[in-house]
Design a protein around this motif. Structure first.
Motif, short mmCIF file in Angstrom:
data_model
loop_
_atom_site.label_atom_id
_atom_site.label_comp_id
_atom_site.label_asym_id
_atom_site.label_seq_id
_atom_site.Cartn_x
_atom_site.Cartn_y
_atom_site.Cartn_z
N GLU A 141 1.06 -5.18 0.86
CA GLU A 141 0.20 -3.08 0.33
C GLU A 141 -0.68 -4.56 0.28
OE1 GLU A 141 3.37 -1.69 -2.31
OE2 GLU A 141 0.64 -0.43 -2.95
N GLY A 159 7.94 3.12 4.35
CA GLY A 159 7.24 3.92 4.25
C GLY A 159 6.45 4.28 2.66
N ARG A 161 6.19 2.13 0.14
CA ARG A 161 4.81 1.46 -0.58
C ARG A 161 3.50 1.92 0.39
NH1 ARG A 161 4.50 2.07 -4.98
NH2 ARG A 161 2.76 0.99 -4.77
N ALA A 162 3.90 2.80 1.47
CA ALA A 162 2.94 3.79 2.40
C ALA A 162 1.96 2.02 3.11
CB ALA A 162 0.97 4.15 1.79
N VAL A 163 2.63 1.30 3.75
CA VAL A 163 2.39 0.21 4.18
C VAL A 163 2.78 0.63 5.83
CG1 VAL A 163 3.34 -1.75 4.22
CG2 VAL A 163 3.44 -1.51 1.95
N PRO A 164 2.12 0.64 6.36
CA PRO A 164 1.83 0.63 8.36
C PRO A 164 3.00 -0.14 9.03
CG PRO A 164 -0.14 -0.52 7.83
CD PRO A 164 0.37 0.19 6.58
#
Lengths: 171, 236
Positions: A141, A159, A161-164
């Protein structure tokens, strides 16, 4: 599935797939056949489902061409602790590890438990997924990296933490 | 299942014994049922777990992907052929839901109303919740991916998010404005298609769970094998 995005901006890799990468490098020294690569890498991967050799080649390509390759010191320590899974002579494993660290400039960054406790959301993750995975996610992140893992809880938290994130089968 | 109740089965010794049934429980039925239970709970909440980055469903997957041994599943379905057919139907429905989610996500991304709403929100972020727009999207750094994350939240029917989500501040502040965009006819149609795919999968999951539970129960009594292997520390 859509193809993975190009160019690969930078990846954070978990312990299990780092071992697979190291195993792939060891097999290159041995000039192993495709069949042997598939068998050995599936054993190193250590999961019940069988993965075709093309997926391992795709992981290797992804790793090799990424702009950055990053792990935490916890991941390196875990990989060292699991080195027997690599099934190769000690000198081959070390040669492979040194290659991955130098030729491919694997970055070994620190992410201390104190760092995690200081980030509110990660305090919870620390208990849910443990320091190694929470640290790797925090690093991804912070450094804006794509996470490569097959670990179910880590995939789920990525998902959150909005990490691809990419699974071995999605690379 | 019905064939298990027939008199011929009752009279004849089954060709499998406790060892094989133990393996079926531990590597097919128990992990499979755990995965299906989780799927049912997610589908019930219309939480499709769609991930735009990999164009995949994170927690809804083909049956064998729930930690099931393919080799043992193959053997199991030799005796319970109706399960093979239901598993096939399940896996097809999973793929249909994935495609529906992907189409819905793409439609949102291409919708001018969505893009305009995001443009306005982007301008308001520094004054309302603070920070730059891009600082609310975790590890993503491309503007198109910021939109992708918001569209993904819409596809997955996210409500208010708890504070351990990277996007919670932005999402909770502006969610209603983004949800309103979904009233556009094309998006409403895509949403209905996705929900229909989700409902169909829910029904298949539900019946597969019933089927597997019935078989597990019958096998357990037939061969005298408990559902779960003895757990260390749990003594009679």
């Amino acid at each position: 599935m859509k193809a993975a995005r190009e160019p690969v901006p930078g990846l954070a890799i978990d312990t299990n797939l780092l071992l697979v990468v190291l195993g792939h490098r060891c097999l290159q020294y041995e000039q192993a056949t495709t069949l042997k690569r598939e068998q050995v890498l599936n054993r190193i991967r250590g999961r019940s489902d069988f993965v075709p050799v093309e997926r391992f080649e795709a992981l290797w390509h992804y790793f090799r061409t990424a702009r950055r390759r990053v792990v935490t010191q916890h991941v390196v320590a875990e990989a060292y602790g699991s080195r027997r899974r690599l099934e190769f002579p000690k000198e081959v494993i070390w040669r492979s590890a040194i290659d991955v660290l130098t030729e491919f400039a694997l970055e070994e960054l620190a992410c201390s438990i104190r760092d995690l406790r200081g980030a509110k959301a990660y305090e919870r993750l620390l208990f849910e997924i443990g320091p190694t995975d929470a640290g790797l996610l925090h690093l991804a992140e912070r450094e804006k990296l794509t996470l490569v893992t097959e670990d179910g809880p880590l995939l789920q938290w990525a998902g959150t933490r909005a990490v691809p994130v990419l699974h071995l089968r999605q690379i | 299942m019905d064939d298990m109740r027939t008199s011929s089965r009752a009279k004849k010794k089954p060709p499998y014994g406790p060892n094989i049934v133990r393996a079926w429980f531990d590597t097919v039925l128990n992990p499979g049922l755990r995965g299906l239970d989780r799927e049912r709970s997610l589908l019930d909440r219309k939480s499709w777990t769609y991930r735009f980055y990999s164009d995949s469903l994170e927690s809804i997957a083909p049956f064998a992907a729930h930690g099931v041994s393919r080799a043992n599943l193959e053997q199991f379905t030799e005796f319970f052929a109706e399960v093979a057919s239901r598993v096939g139907q399940h896996d097809e429905c999973v793929e249909s839901l994935r495609l529906a989610c992907g189409n819905y996500h793409a439609a949102i991304m291409n919708d001018p109303g969505f893009r305009e709403a995001v443009r306005q929100i982007e301008a308001e972020v520094p004054e309302t919740i603070g920070g730059e727009f891009g600082s609310h999207f975790g590890a993503y750094s491309r503007h198109e991916d910021f939109l992708g994350v918001l569209a993904e939240n819409l596809v997955n029917n996210f409500e208010e998010l708890p504070d351990y989500y990277a996007t919670y501040k932005l999402w909770n502040q502006f969610r209603q404005r983004l949800v309103a965009v979904l009233d556009a006819s094309e998006l409403a149609r895509r949403r209905r298609e996705t929900e229909a795919a989700g409902r169909k999968l829910f029904q298949v999951v539900d019946s597969l769970i019933d089927e597997l539970r019935r078989i597990r129960s019958a096998l357990s009594l037939e061969v005298d094998v408990p559902f779960a292997a003895e757990t260390a520390g749990v003594q009679g």
